[in-house]
Design an enzyme around this catalytic site. Structure first.
Site, short mmCIF file in Angstrom:
data_model
loop_
_atom_site.label_atom_id
_atom_site.label_comp_id
_atom_site.label_asym_id
_atom_site.label_seq_id
_atom_site.Cartn_x
_atom_site.Cartn_y
_atom_site.Cartn_z
N LYS A 13 4.47 -5.46 -7.99
CA LYS A 13 4.65 -6.72 -7.89
C LYS A 13 3.73 -7.66 -7.73
O LYS A 13 3.29 -8.58 -8.33
CB LYS A 13 6.06 -7.54 -7.26
CG LYS A 13 7.33 -6.41 -7.51
CD LYS A 13 8.40 -7.21 -6.69
CE LYS A 13 8.25 -7.29 -5.30
NZ LYS A 13 8.43 -5.87 -4.53
N ARG A 88 15.30 -11.89 -1.31
CA ARG A 88 15.75 -10.70 -0.88
C ARG A 88 16.99 -10.40 -0.61
O ARG A 88 17.15 -9.31 -0.41
CB ARG A 88 14.58 -10.40 0.11
CG ARG A 88 13.51 -9.55 -0.66
CD ARG A 88 12.72 -9.33 0.58
NE ARG A 88 11.61 -7.98 0.70
CZ ARG A 88 10.38 -8.36 0.54
NH1 ARG A 88 9.97 -9.28 0.12
NH2 ARG A 88 9.44 -7.02 0.70
N ARG A 127 -1.38 3.17 0.43
CA ARG A 127 -1.99 1.92 0.76
C ARG A 127 -2.49 1.99 2.28
O ARG A 127 -2.20 3.03 2.98
CB ARG A 127 -0.92 0.88 0.57
CG ARG A 127 -0.35 0.99 -0.87
CD ARG A 127 0.23 -0.53 -1.29
NE ARG A 127 1.21 -0.77 -0.36
CZ ARG A 127 2.14 -2.00 -0.66
NH1 ARG A 127 1.98 -2.39 -2.03
NH2 ARG A 127 2.95 -2.19 -0.11
N ARG A 129 -1.45 -0.61 4.52
CA ARG A 129 -1.04 -1.93 5.32
C ARG A 129 -0.36 -1.39 6.55
O ARG A 129 0.14 -0.15 6.52
CB ARG A 129 -0.22 -2.64 4.30
CG ARG A 129 -0.81 -3.93 4.05
CD ARG A 129 0.22 -4.45 2.91
NE ARG A 129 1.67 -4.77 3.20
CZ ARG A 129 2.39 -5.01 2.35
NH1 ARG A 129 2.02 -5.63 1.05
NH2 ARG A 129 3.71 -5.28 2.63
N ARG A 140 11.78 -0.01 4.76
CA ARG A 140 11.66 -1.18 3.78
C ARG A 140 12.62 -0.68 2.56
O ARG A 140 13.08 -1.45 2.06
CB ARG A 140 10.01 -1.42 3.63
CG ARG A 140 9.31 -2.27 4.64
CD ARG A 140 7.82 -1.97 4.80
NE ARG A 140 7.57 -2.72 3.57
CZ ARG A 140 6.25 -2.48 2.80
NH1 ARG A 140 5.76 -1.48 2.98
NH2 ARG A 140 6.18 -3.37 1.99
P1 AMP Z 1 6.14 -7.76 0.84
O1 AMP Z 1 4.77 -8.01 1.10
O2 AMP Z 1 7.11 -8.73 -0.14
O3 AMP Z 1 6.65 -6.44 0.82
O4 AMP Z 1 6.86 -8.28 2.65
C1 AMP Z 1 6.48 -7.67 3.38
C2 AMP Z 1 7.47 -8.00 4.66
O5 AMP Z 1 7.75 -9.41 4.89
C3 AMP Z 1 8.96 -7.42 4.40
O6 AMP Z 1 8.86 -6.05 4.50
C4 AMP Z 1 9.67 -8.35 5.23
O7 AMP Z 1 9.86 -7.93 6.70
C5 AMP Z 1 8.98 -9.61 5.01
N1 AMP Z 1 9.53 -10.45 3.97
C6 AMP Z 1 9.03 -10.81 2.77
N2 AMP Z 1 9.54 -11.71 2.07
C7 AMP Z 1 11.06 -11.58 2.67
C8 AMP Z 1 12.14 -12.21 2.24
N3 AMP Z 1 12.35 -13.06 1.07
N4 AMP Z 1 13.23 -12.06 3.22
C9 AMP Z 1 13.23 -11.23 4.33
N5 AMP Z 1 12.04 -10.73 4.66
C10 AMP Z 1 10.74 -10.73 3.90
#
Ligand code: AMP
Length: 187
Positions: A13, A88, A127, A129, A140
């Site tokens: 994404k 989410r 990755r 991270r 996750r």
């Molecule tokens: P991402 O980079 O989108 O995978 O987000 C990394 C982390 O940020 C996720 O594993 C969650 O801990 C948190 N996170 C990001 N977006 C959201 C969201 N919309 N709701 C809740 N947690 C989020």
């Protein structure tokens, strides 16, 4: 244009968002990027969110909605946006719907990135991270399955969902993203 990218972690994404925002000229709203920036700067919100990110759990809705609400008020969001990683949860999706309809606006499209779990684990493990450690990856993916995947049904019912196969090269996936855009068939 107001678009949401939905899909599991590791589906691509982020890469596709960067391409699509430069194609459409709208801001890229990644709640993950916003949270990581807040964590790095040790803001109040960042300190609240840090533990959730480290464990691979979703940050509480109230925190996310505050972050997103403030961002949507900025000038550059007037011409549309692309959300990557938000909503989410069902309650985030409902809150987004409420705030859009209060402003007389609506979503144009939700693109669901479809990819199988085995492939995701391999991609995430490659990755670099902090939250790409094996146990955190599992958490996750669990959060995605339990809390985020039900949104595909929600948006399907609203007639907004287009699923694309998120496999192949970034160029191939981007071609599918573009063909999912409203009016793509007539271009
Ligand atoms: P991402 O980079 O989108 O995978 O987000 C990394 C982390 O940020 C996720 O594993 C969650 O801990 C948190 N996170 C990001 N977006 C959201 C969201 N919309 N709701 C809740 N947690 C989020």
């Amino acid at each position: 244009m107001r678009i949401v990218f939905l899909g599991p972690p590791g589906a691509g994404k982020g890469t596709q968002s960067r391409r699509l925002v430069s194609y459409l000229g709208v801001p890229h709203l990644s709640t993950g990027d916003m949270l990581r920036a807040a964590v790095a700067e040790s803001t109040h919100l960042g300190n609240l969110a840090r533990g959730y990110l480290d464990r691979g759990e979703l940050v509480p809705d109230a925190v996310i909605l505050q972050l997103v609400g403030a961002r949507l008020e900025q000038e550059d969001c007037r011409r549309g946006w692309l959300f990557d990683g938000f909503p989410r949860t069902l309650s985030q999706a409902e809150a987004l719907d409420r705030s859009l309809s209060a402003a007389g606006l609506s979503l144009d499209l939700v693109i669901d990135f479809d990819v199988d779990e085995k492939e995701l684990i391999e991609r995430l493990a490659g990755r670099r991270r902090a939250d790409d450690q094996p146990e955190v990856i599992q958490q996750r993916l669990r959060a995605y399955r339990d809390q985020t995947r039900p949104l595909t049904e929600y948006y399907r019912r609203h007639g907004l969902l287009k699923s694309i196969a998120a496999i192949g090269s970034p160029d191939e996936v981007f071609a599918r993203v573009k063909s999912a855009l409203p009016g793509a068939g007539s271009r």
